[in-house]
Write an enzyme that holds these catalytic residues in place. Structure first.
Site, PDB file in Angstrom:
ATOM      1  N   ASN A   6     -10.115   9.648   7.603  1.00  0.00           N
ATOM      2  CA  ASN A   6      -9.359  10.289   6.343  1.00  0.00           C
ATOM      3  C   ASN A   6     -10.055  11.877   6.535  1.00  0.00           C
ATOM      4  OD1 ASN A   6      -9.335   8.888   3.356  1.00  0.00           O
ATOM      5  ND2 ASN A   6     -10.953   8.028   4.664  1.00  0.00           N
ATOM      6  N   LYS A  66     -16.006   2.616  -3.535  1.00  0.00           N
ATOM      7  CA  LYS A  66     -16.980   2.257  -2.883  1.00  0.00           C
ATOM      8  C   LYS A  66     -18.312   3.022  -3.116  1.00  0.00           C
ATOM      9  CE  LYS A  66     -15.055   4.126   1.319  1.00  0.00           C
ATOM     10  NZ  LYS A  66     -14.613   5.195   2.501  1.00  0.00           N
ATOM     11  N   LYS A 119      -0.895  -7.645   6.249  1.00  0.00           N
ATOM     12  CA  LYS A 119      -2.043  -8.789   6.098  1.00  0.00           C
ATOM     13  C   LYS A 119      -2.781  -8.766   5.425  1.00  0.00           C
ATOM     14  CE  LYS A 119      -1.642 -13.370   6.604  1.00  0.00           C
ATOM     15  NZ  LYS A 119      -1.088 -14.102   5.957  1.00  0.00           N
ATOM     16  N   VAL A 132     -17.184  11.737   0.944  1.00  0.00           N
ATOM     17  CA  VAL A 132     -18.556  11.232  -0.027  1.00  0.00           C
ATOM     18  C   VAL A 132     -19.962  10.971   0.353  1.00  0.00           C
ATOM     19  CG1 VAL A 132     -19.172  10.375  -2.425  1.00  0.00           C
ATOM     20  CG2 VAL A 132     -17.227  11.005  -2.228  1.00  0.00           C
ATOM     21  N   GLU A 146      -7.116   3.463   7.929  1.00  0.00           N
ATOM     22  CA  GLU A 146      -6.398   4.718   8.143  1.00  0.00           C
ATOM     23  C   GLU A 146      -6.987   5.368   8.620  1.00  0.00           C
ATOM     24  OE1 GLU A 146      -6.465   6.256   3.145  1.00  0.00           O
ATOM     25  OE2 GLU A 146      -7.906   4.446   3.420  1.00  0.00           O
ATOM     26  N   ARG A 181     -11.402  14.529   6.503  1.00  0.00           N
ATOM     27  CA  ARG A 181     -12.120  15.913   5.307  1.00  0.00           C
ATOM     28  C   ARG A 181     -13.719  15.230   5.198  1.00  0.00           C
ATOM     29  NH1 ARG A 181     -12.965  11.951   1.308  1.00  0.00           N
ATOM     30  NH2 ARG A 181     -11.080  10.591   1.296  1.00  0.00           N
ATOM     31  N   LYS A 207       0.590  -1.248  -0.034  1.00  0.00           N
ATOM     32  CA  LYS A 207      -0.123   0.414  -0.379  1.00  0.00           C
ATOM     33  C   LYS A 207       1.385   1.431  -0.206  1.00  0.00           C
ATOM     34  CE  LYS A 207      -3.973   0.164   2.486  1.00  0.00           C
ATOM     35  NZ  LYS A 207      -5.032  -0.201   3.800  1.00  0.00           N
ATOM     36  N   ILE A 255      -6.542  -9.157   4.868  1.00  0.00           N
ATOM     37  CA  ILE A 255      -7.297 -10.237   5.090  1.00  0.00           C
ATOM     38  C   ILE A 255      -8.649 -10.897   4.477  1.00  0.00           C
ATOM     39  CG2 ILE A 255      -9.317 -10.199   7.778  1.00  0.00           C
ATOM     40  CD1 ILE A 255      -7.458  -8.123   8.652  1.00  0.00           C
TER      41      ILE A 255
END
Length: 459
Positions: A291, A237, A202, A296, A289, A293, A159, A204
């Protein structure tokens, strides 16, 4: 003092949403726009509008100097970045504050700390938030990375530490995959975000994607419960809902408590989202993580809590304290949001810019449509294909799915092809109705149903 004139450094449906929130607060609005968006709904609705450049985003919506010049020209004392573009650009946040203008979001330093996924992972671990087994920060050379991958155990996710939207991510099933894919991920991240740093996690299997909405004013912090966003195509998404049907009351409480702990640990200011993977088999959740902000999918949270997240974050940026405490925030009913994009789902989701005609928005009880559309509007080909978000709310999930089918069926955009037929098909699927899916469920389903999506309903 509070913000009195707000500049919106974005476009499309989120710009319209911000304008409405600000105007309800008695705040004047300034919409910046590219030459391609001169006829946009946001430009028409704002109190003032200023052109800041030609169609390419790099010369308009991503041009920090042009945005700041527009703020000075208009006398704006606040800037809302929306999502995308400059929303998580720490240098932009710093420049806004240095200009004596309120940035509607966290500080630049906080964006840096939480926007870098390796740094955010360390912050989560320090706050006692569970994290997916993985590398301890940014990996060095690829030989070190390969050794760490062997220690974690395959399959692993490679990533990018910066950016988002599914870019800079690869899945390696074995050491040979890793040797091929790690350089690709680094190159893509470098090209997209200017930072080729990578870290490992890892993988998942059959994980759900669940995120917690938080608000903070730097001193007080609350959660607004969770959203599930497991139906994804290419890690984007497409269908979000609240609350998640996968969580027990105990797990929900633990998950939300951990998100607040992280917000408190970093002294968060504004609206943010803490994202997790949830392992259906073990009931464990892992931070992935944060975000920094508005998301959406924020309307599904608003629909089940009664909060207006935009007015909260604008007020916080104007130095107001949180208007609600944790006990004031309660879950009511079930909400689902689907993203209406100008794409043809029957043709591998090819972009479909065109002209909106015979437009009809869905309505009725429990239906909200956040959009940028009107009859005769020409969809510009330069930007993301999102046209709007259709949100339905009902007393429970089955009723919400029934309402979604009715609302999608009401939408009309003329000859313009959209993703609406996809959601009619998903709403009829037995697994979707039962909530039996995960982040890898949708793409095989799409392959199985390729070519079956139709716009015969007039959408």
């Amino acid at each position: 003092m509070g913000i009195t004139k707000l500049l919106i450094a974005n476009r499309g449906e989120i710009a319209v949403r911000i304008i409405r929130a600000a105007q309800e607060m008695g705040i004047r609005t300034v919409q910046v726009y590219s030459a391609a968006d001169a006829s946009s709904l946001a430009v028409e609705m704002a109190d003032e509008a200023i052109e800041i450049g030609p169609p390419p985003a790099s010369k308009s919506y991503l041009n920090i100097d042009a945005v700041l010049d527009a703020a000075r020209q208009s006398g704006a004392d606040g800037i809302h970045p929306g999502y995308g573009f400059l929303a998580e650009n720490a240098d932009f946040a710093d420049a806004v504050e240095a200009a004596g203008i309120a940035f509607v979001g966290p500080t630049g330093d906080m964006i840096r700390a939480m926007g870098d996924k390796a740094s955010a992972r360390r912050a989560a671990q320090k706050a006692g938030v569970p994290t997916v087994p993985g590398s301890d920060g940014v990996i060095g050379d690829l030989s070190e990375a390969a050794r760490i991958a062997d220690e974690i155990g395959y399959p692993v996710m490679i990533k990018a530490t910066a950016g988002g939207g599914g870019r800079g991510i690869r899945v390696a099933e074995n050491a040979r995959d890793f040797a091929n894919l790690a350089p690709q991920a680094a190159a893509e991240a470098k090209s997209a975000f200017g930072d080729g740093g990578l870290y490992l996690e890892k993988l998942i299997a059959r994980a759900r994607h669940i995120e917690v909405q938080i608000l903070g004013d730097g001193t007080n912090f609350v959660h607004c419960y969770e959203r599930e966003c497991s139906l994804q195509r290419r890690r984007q998404k497409v269908w979000e809902e609240a609350p998640s049907m996968a969580l027990s009351d105990r797990l929900r409480a633990d998950l939300c408590k951990s998100a607040v702990a992280l917000a408190q640990a970093v002294g968060y200011r504004g609206a943010g989202t803490v994202e997790y993977l949830f392992d259906d088999e073990t009931g464990a959740f892992y931070f992935i993580e944060m975000n920094t902000r508005i998301q959406v999918e924020h309307p599904v949270t608003e629909s089940v809590t009664g909060l207006d997240l935009l007015t909260e974050m604008i007020a916080i940026a104007g130095s107001a304290p949180l208007s609600v405490g944790q006990d004031d925030i309660q879950l009511r009913g079930h909400a689902i949001e689907v993203r209406i994009n100008a794409e043809d789902p029957a043709n591998n989701f090819a972009p479909f810019p065109g002209i909106v005609d015979n437009f009809r928005a869905p309505g009725g009880p429990g239906v909200r449509f956040d959009h940028m559309l009107y009859d005769g509007y020409q969809i510009p080909p330069f930007y993301d294909s999102l046209l709007g978000k259709l949100i339905v709310t009902a007393h429970d999930r089955p009723a919400a799915i029934t309402r979604l089918k009715r609302a999608v069926g009401e939408l009309r955009t003329g000859a313009l092809k959209t993703t609406a037929p996809l959601f009619l098909a998903l709403a009829e699927d037995a697994d979707v109705q039962a909530g039996n899916y995960h982040t890898k469920w949708l793409e095989p389903w799409l392959a199985e149903h390729a070519g079956t999506f139709s716009d015969e309903e007039g959408t």
